[in-house]
Design an enzyme around this catalytic site. Structure first.
Site, PDB file in Angstrom:
ATOM      1  N   SER A  86      63.389 -34.915 -12.257  1.00  0.00           N
ATOM      2  CA  SER A  86      62.068 -34.290 -12.587  1.00  0.00           C
ATOM      3  C   SER A  86      62.050 -32.655 -11.030  1.00  0.00           C
ATOM      4  O   SER A  86      62.759 -33.395 -10.684  1.00  0.00           O
ATOM      5  CB  SER A  86      60.658 -35.508 -12.319  1.00  0.00           C
ATOM      6  OG  SER A  86      61.075 -36.567 -12.680  1.00  0.00           O
TER       7      SER A  86
HETATM    8  N1  SAH Z   1      63.038 -40.686 -11.175  1.00  0.00           N
HETATM    9  C1  SAH Z   1      63.832 -39.936 -12.053  1.00  0.00           C
HETATM   10  C2  SAH Z   1      64.148 -39.568 -13.021  1.00  0.00           C
HETATM   11  C3  SAH Z   1      64.687 -39.807 -13.699  1.00  0.00           C
HETATM   12  S1  SAH Z   1      64.315 -39.216 -15.842  1.00  0.00           S
HETATM   13  C4  SAH Z   1      64.897 -39.690 -10.649  1.00  0.00           C
HETATM   14  O1  SAH Z   1      64.009 -38.908  -9.749  1.00  0.00           O
HETATM   15  O2  SAH Z   1      66.380 -38.776 -10.897  1.00  0.00           O
HETATM   16  C5  SAH Z   1      63.743 -41.243 -16.318  1.00  0.00           C
HETATM   17  C6  SAH Z   1      64.668 -42.383 -16.390  1.00  0.00           C
HETATM   18  O3  SAH Z   1      64.166 -43.802 -16.759  1.00  0.00           O
HETATM   19  C7  SAH Z   1      65.699 -42.002 -17.089  1.00  0.00           C
HETATM   20  O4  SAH Z   1      66.890 -42.995 -16.833  1.00  0.00           O
HETATM   21  C8  SAH Z   1      65.691 -43.487 -18.217  1.00  0.00           C
HETATM   22  O5  SAH Z   1      66.978 -43.773 -18.971  1.00  0.00           O
HETATM   23  C9  SAH Z   1      64.586 -44.696 -17.679  1.00  0.00           C
HETATM   24  N2  SAH Z   1      63.894 -45.121 -18.435  1.00  0.00           N
HETATM   25  C10 SAH Z   1      63.297 -44.987 -19.657  1.00  0.00           C
HETATM   26  N3  SAH Z   1      63.019 -45.886 -20.076  1.00  0.00           N
HETATM   27  C11 SAH Z   1      63.258 -47.242 -19.069  1.00  0.00           C
HETATM   28  C12 SAH Z   1      62.169 -48.510 -19.250  1.00  0.00           C
HETATM   29  N4  SAH Z   1      61.929 -49.019 -20.036  1.00  0.00           N
HETATM   30  N5  SAH Z   1      63.820 -49.172 -17.750  1.00  0.00           N
HETATM   31  C13 SAH Z   1      63.626 -48.462 -17.152  1.00  0.00           C
HETATM   32  N6  SAH Z   1      64.417 -47.012 -16.688  1.00  0.00           N
HETATM   33  C14 SAH Z   1      63.596 -46.578 -18.221  1.00  0.00           C
END
Ligand code: SAH
Length: 257
Positions: free
Chosen positions: A101
């Site tokens: 993000s």
């Molecule tokens: N906070 C992260 C942002 C990652 S993007 C950072 O700092 O990099 C969002 C993430 O949510 C993705 O990696 C995706 O795989 C994950 N995601 C989506 N649905 C999910 C779920 N049900 N449980 C766990 N992770 C999930």
């Protein structure tokens, strides 16, 4: 383990934890800087402090959040080809179709979490993050919470986050592999729950696992299909919902992959 370059990249020295002081985020000043990206002539601490200045100008008022954003080296969480963009206010690809993000969104959500009624002056208690991704936001949360439990459904990213976080030795950040839609009951109740992926409804488990006085912050699809930040406060009178500004997050998916 993949070696991360320093910022700016110095190719003949690993940017590992060697020589680091007690703080997991001691500044990189002692490392020799040989080249600056984009001709800026700044090292990572200086570029980061400019990012933090912009966050403050953009309305982030919590010193806890600003300190956390200046402590965590975002360039360590992105691929080497993107290091030069690490302190721009932009989301960046982290593999498997997912993104880290924007700093302004990470800071905004962290500040909202600190608005939980149960937050203490020194920060939050236990926090649950859904969507570890590369681990950056988990590291930021680790600065403002006593314990962070973070769930990722994609094995490849869970492993990447582990590699990224290992050198930082954050004993209070717990990486979990699994479907975040189920929350993580073992760590409940949480002072705060934050989702980095946007769904169409708030999973019941998240509300169940929120402590009284706790706050949940998540992107959520509105009826028109647009996504907005949703805040849910758990009060004695029930759950209080507030819809905030529009956002663009990757989708919340069920199951693991
Ligand atoms: N906070 C992260 C942002 C990652 S993007 C950072 O700092 O990099 C969002 C993430 O949510 C993705 O990696 C995706 O795989 C994950 N995601 C989506 N649905 C999910 C779920 N049900 N449980 C766990 N992770 C999930």
């Amino acid at each position: 383990m993949q070696r991360r370059p320093g910022f700016p990249a110095r190719l003949d020295l690993p940017a590992g934890p060697a020589g680091r002081a007690a703080s997991p985020f001691s500044p990189v000043g002692s490392r020799t800087v040989v080249a600056a990206p984009l001709g800026l002539g700044l090292d990572s601490a200086a570029v980061r402090s400019r990012m933090v200045q912009k966050l403050a100008q953009g309305g982030i008022g919590s010193s806890g959040v600003l300190d956390a954003m200046s402590a965590v080296e975002r360039h360590r969480f992105v691929d080497s080809a993107l290091v030069n963009q690490a302190y721009e206010d932009t989301s960046l690809p982290i593999g498997l179709g997912q993104t880290i993000s924007k700093p302004s969104v990470v800071a905004r959500m962290a500040e909202l979490l600190l608005g939980a009624r149960c937050a203490q002056p020194q920060g939050l208690g236990r926090v649950l993050e859904i969507g570890t991704g590369c681990g950056y936001q988990a590291a930021v949360l680790g600065q403002i919470a006593r314990e962070v439990y973070t769930l990722e459904r994609l094995r490849g990213l869970h492993d990447k986050a582990r590699d990224n976080l290992r050198p930082l030795r954050l004993a209070n950040v717990h990486l979990l592999f699994g479907d975040g839609m189920l929350g993580y009951a073992q760590g409940a109740p949480y002072s705060a729950i934050i989702s980095a992926a946007g769904g169409h409804a708030v999973p019941a488990a998240w509300c169940d696992q929120l402590a009284m006085g706790g706050r949940l912050v998540a992107p959520m699809a509105l009826s028109g299909g647009q996504q907005a930040l949703l805040v849910i406060d758990k009060t004695e009178q029930g759950l209080k919902q507030t819809v905030l500004e529009p956002v663009h997050f990757v989708p919340l998916k069920s199951g693991v992959g």
